[in-house]
Design an enzyme around this catalytic site. Sequence first.
Site, PDB file in Angstrom:
ATOM      1  N   GLY A 298       0.792  -1.229   0.000  1.00 37.62           N
ATOM      2  CA  GLY A 298       0.000   0.000   0.000  1.00 37.62           C
ATOM      3  C   GLY A 298       0.820   1.271   0.000  1.00 37.62           C
ATOM      4  N   CYS A 299       2.137   1.129  -0.013  1.00 37.02           N
ATOM      5  CA  CYS A 299       2.995   2.309  -0.078  1.00 37.02           C
ATOM      6  C   CYS A 299       3.470   2.500  -1.513  1.00 37.02           C
ATOM      7  CB  CYS A 299       4.215   2.147   0.826  1.00 37.02           C
ATOM      8  SG  CYS A 299       3.830   2.308   2.574  1.00 37.02           S
ATOM      9  N   GLN A 300       3.483   3.752  -1.940  1.00 36.72           N
ATOM     10  CA  GLN A 300       3.959   4.081  -3.283  1.00 36.72           C
ATOM     11  C   GLN A 300       5.460   3.790  -3.378  1.00 36.72           C
ATOM     12  OE1 GLN A 300       3.633   8.248  -4.146  1.00 36.72           O
ATOM     13  NE2 GLN A 300       3.862   7.954  -6.326  1.00 36.72           N
TER      14      GLN A 300
END
Length: 146
Positions: free
Chosen positions: A53-55
Site C-alpha cells: 500500500g505504499c507508493q
Amino acid sequence: MENRGIQEIQEEIVDEFALFDDWMQRYEYMIELGKSLPQIAPEFKTDDHLIKGCQSKVWVHAHLDEDKLVFTADSEAIITKGIIAILIRAFSNHKPSEILEAETDFIDEIGLKEHLSPTRANGLVSMIKQLKLYAVAYQAQAESGA
C-alpha cells in the site's frame, strides 16, 4: 533512561513540529529524522518485509527485546523514510499491548495527512497498520506462550 509512554513521545513530536513555521521546514525536519532511522538489517530488506500500500518501497522488521517490540525500517524515498522514522520513534520499545492501545491522533495534530499526496497518505495508513499488525502477532505469540 525512564520508560516514557507512547502518548508522551507523541506529544513531544507534536511540540517539535510546532516549532516550524511552514511545511517546507517540516519536510526538511522529516528528512533529517529519516537519516536517524534505526536501520533495518540487509537480510530483512525482502518482499516479506515490504509494506503493502505504499507508493515507495518501505521495509519494516520487528522483534521482541524482552517484552518490548523493537522496529527497524528503511525506505528508498527520503520523505517516506522520515514518516516511518516518526512512527518508529512513537511505537518502538513498547509492549505490543501498549502499541495496540495507542491512538494515532498525533499524526493529525502535526497536520501530516493533509500535507501528503493521497498516495503518501495511504502509505502512512499502511505503515501504521503494519506496525499494529506486528504488535497483534507478538501479543498473540506471548499469550499462547510460544
